[in-house]
Scaffold this motif. Structure first.
Motif, PDB file in Angstrom:
ATOM      1  N   GLY A 243       0.815  -1.218   0.000  1.00 30.90           N
ATOM      2  CA  GLY A 243       0.000   0.000   0.000  1.00 30.90           C
ATOM      3  C   GLY A 243       0.844   1.261   0.000  1.00 30.90           C
ATOM      4  N   GLY A 244       1.972   1.206  -0.739  1.00 31.27           N
ATOM      5  CA  GLY A 244       2.791   2.418  -0.886  1.00 31.27           C
ATOM      6  C   GLY A 244       3.754   2.671   0.258  1.00 31.27           C
ATOM      7  N   LEU A 245       4.168   1.622   0.977  1.00 29.72           N
ATOM      8  CA  LEU A 245       5.071   1.853   2.121  1.00 29.72           C
ATOM      9  C   LEU A 245       6.556   1.802   1.748  1.00 29.72           C
ATOM     10  CD1 LEU A 245       3.283  -0.009   5.075  1.00 29.72           C
ATOM     11  CD2 LEU A 245       3.154   2.391   4.392  1.00 29.72           C
ATOM     12  N   LEU A 246       6.857   1.579   0.471  1.00 31.50           N
ATOM     13  CA  LEU A 246       8.267   1.554   0.073  1.00 31.50           C
ATOM     14  C   LEU A 246       8.866   2.941   0.257  1.00 31.50           C
ATOM     15  CD1 LEU A 246       8.613  -0.304  -3.361  1.00 31.50           C
ATOM     16  CD2 LEU A 246       9.549  -1.011  -1.158  1.00 31.50           C
ATOM     17  N   SER A 247      10.028   3.010   0.915  1.00 32.31           N
ATOM     18  CA  SER A 247      10.704   4.304   1.004  1.00 32.31           C
ATOM     19  C   SER A 247      12.007   4.304   0.213  1.00 32.31           C
ATOM     20  CB  SER A 247      10.943   4.713   2.453  1.00 32.31           C
ATOM     21  OG  SER A 247      11.361   3.629   3.241  1.00 32.31           O
ATOM     22  N   SER A 248      12.538   3.145  -0.135  1.00 29.08           N
ATOM     23  CA  SER A 248      13.725   3.063  -1.000  1.00 29.08           C
ATOM     24  C   SER A 248      13.592   1.852  -1.907  1.00 29.08           C
ATOM     25  CB  SER A 248      15.011   2.849  -0.186  1.00 29.08           C
ATOM     26  OG  SER A 248      15.208   3.864   0.732  1.00 29.08           O
ATOM     27  N   PHE A 249      14.134   1.990  -3.104  1.00 29.43           N
ATOM     28  CA  PHE A 249      14.167   0.846  -4.014  1.00 29.43           C
ATOM     29  C   PHE A 249      15.405   1.042  -4.893  1.00 29.43           C
ATOM     30  CE2 PHE A 249      12.980  -1.917  -7.520  1.00 29.43           C
ATOM     31  CZ  PHE A 249      12.289  -2.951  -6.891  1.00 29.43           C
TER      32      PHE A 249
END
Ligand code: FAD
Ligand code: ZN
Length: 470
Positions: A243-249
């Motif tokens: 639900g959009g919780l990625l902060s780095s990729f």
């Protein structure tokens, strides 16, 4: 000149200047040691009034001046290359206020990014900008370069984190825009003009910054992926599942990881089997259901769909830090490896796999032996798309610098990309701009420069290309 210098020294206040070559030396060399500057006078004012007095004299006398923060910039913009006066903001290093309920922090320009992060953390809040240079770079420099880094995917670049600014104009007048408002639609958003302007339009003396709740949970995972296509699919999958919780990729190629393992003491291969590509990801989120369980199951699904071949979720902070250490030390490893021709490029996120395939094939064919070192903020469409010299051929590869860059940048252009995603233009890329930006855009940049700095004293010659004489 003596008389002007005397006035400037006086204006900078007690302890506000140096003419000692030994003290000045470290300010003149940039991190990659590709440029060396020169100056006879370093000014170190401690207050906005002193910066204002200095600028008024520079304006009146037509004396060029170069602002500098932590001197970690990567395009030479902070270096006085032609004997300009150097203006260090490092003594302006006070956190003026932290407003916890309003979630804002007001800091002077010379506060380091780490200091600002720590001040926010002290109130259980987060200042999310995160760069490899955060111990040394300053808030003023972060603003002047519109810095990016590892959390742009979730929180945006510096531009999105600035609520207000105090700026000294070229003629010494102060623009008092230091408001801590989350909403303000009173005409032109003037502060935005100074963000990313690399010190060519005004001197930032203080900023009001946006803070966020400190995430209750933070998960770091390192995954092995078979290809950039798989990494792209993994990005979409993880965004949807969390639900959009990625902060780095962050994408990292195997040769990049191997370079780190070769040069950075204490690092070791993080996964049992080797993989052509890796993704280092971070998620941060609320206090509800376990983010780790959610992540584990999302990664298992991704493995089932063949987006990844292996994954480790960091079990503690030390393990998470060791993964990040590998990512953060890539530049250092490249430096130790020898000559490296770098490109800080962006393309639309969905075009990353095609860009990597095409640009790698073209460069390797044209420059046999060139070693691709590809990594970066894939979630933002930003790659550090670098090439290390063929083994033992540093000098010969260096001689091809411009040609290699031209080859890569021209391909970037065909993807409607950018030749500087986060490091800026400065001295290093100024003359490349006319090839990649329209003449209309360049004219608008020149008009702004002339409006704010009619005598061209602020960081002259940087960022804005001169009009070509026909
Ligand atoms: P400086 O290098 O001193 O100056 C940079 C520019 O800002 C110059 O044009 C200077 O004239 C101007 N300037 C400085 N202070 C002011 C001021 N107060 N008012 C007006 N102009 C000013 N950058 C990223 O975006 N993302 C990254 O992930 C990243 N990682 C890095 C990792 C390493 C190891 C290193 C060495 C650098 C990295 N950088 C990165 C680049 C650099 O750290 C950033 O550009 C940073 O924002 C520069 O801050 P600084 O204080 O060192 O500025
Ligand atoms: Zn970067």
């Amino acid at each position: 000149m003596h008389e002007i210098f005397d006035r400037l020294k006086q204006a900078a206040g007690p302890g506000g200047f140096s003419e000692d070559a030994n003290e000045i030396a470290p300010y003149l060399e940039e991190w990659r040691s590709r440029m060396r500057g020169q100056t006879r006078l370093l000014l170190k004012p401690a207050t906005t009034e002193q910066v204002s007095a200095v600028l008024a004299i520079c304006h009146e006398t037509g004396t060029p001046i170069v602002p500098q923060g932590g001197n970690t910039g990567l395009v030479g913009a902070q270096i006085p290359l032609h004997g300009e006066v150097l203006l260090s903001l490092k003594r302006m290093n006070r956190i003026r206020a932290v407003d916890a309920p309003g979630m804002t922090l007001t800091a002077e320009a010379g506060v380091t990014l780490k200091q600002a992060q720590d001040a926010a953390a002290g109130e259980q809040l987060l200042f999310p900008l995160s760069l490899g240079s955060e111990g040394s770079c300053t808030i003023g420099g972060n603003i002047a370069t519109n810095a990016g880094g590892n959390h742009v995917l979730r929180y945006g670049m510096m531009r999105a984190l600035v609520l207000g600014l105090e700026v000294v104009l070229a003629d010494g007048r102060v623009l008092p825009m230091l408001k801590s408002l989350h909403k303000d639609n009173t005409g032109y958003d003037l502060k935005q003009l100074f963000i990313g302007a690399e010190g060519t339009l005004g001197i930032v003396t203080a900023a009001s910054l946006r803070l966020f709740p400190h995430p209750a949970q933070m998960i770091t995972a390192l995954t092995a992926v078979p290809s950039p296509e798989a990494a792209l699919a993994l990005l979409g999958h993880m965004q949807a599942r969390t639900g959009g919780l990625l902060s780095s990729f962050e994408l990292i190629s195997r040769p990049t990881l191997e370079m780190v393992l070769r040069h950075i003491p204490g690092t070791r291969d993080p996964l049992a089997t080797s993989s052509p590509w890796y993704v280092l990801m971070e998620e941060s989120g609320g206090a509800g259901a376990s983010l780790e369980i959610l992540t584990q199951s999302a990664l298992e699904e991704a493995a089932g769909a063949e987006f990844l071949t292996d994954a480790v979720v960091a079990q503690n902070q030390a393990q998470a830090r060791s993964f990040w250490h590998m990512r953060e030390t890539i530049s250092e490893a490249e430096k130790r490896e020898g000559v490296s021709i770098k490109h800080d490029i962006s393309v639309p996120v969905a075009s990353i796999p095609a860009f990597i395939a095409e640009a790698t094939a073209v460069v390797v064919e044209k420059f046999p032996g060139a070693r691709p070192i590809c990594f970066g903020h894939m979630g933002d469409g930003n790659l550090h798309f670098n090439f290390s010299a063929p083994v033992g051929q540093d000098a010969a590869f260096s001689a091809q610098w411009d040609e290699v860059q031209l080859t890569v940048h021209d391909i970037v252009k065909t993807y409607s990309g950018s030749i500087s995603a986060e490091h800026g233009i400065g001295q290093m890329k100024r003359d490349l701009l006319p090839r990649y930006k329209s003449s209309e855009e360049l004219d608008a940049m020149r008009a702004l420069k002339h409006a704010f700095d009619p005598k061209n004293i602020l960081n002259p010659g940087k960022t804005v290309p001169a009009v070509k004489k026909l």
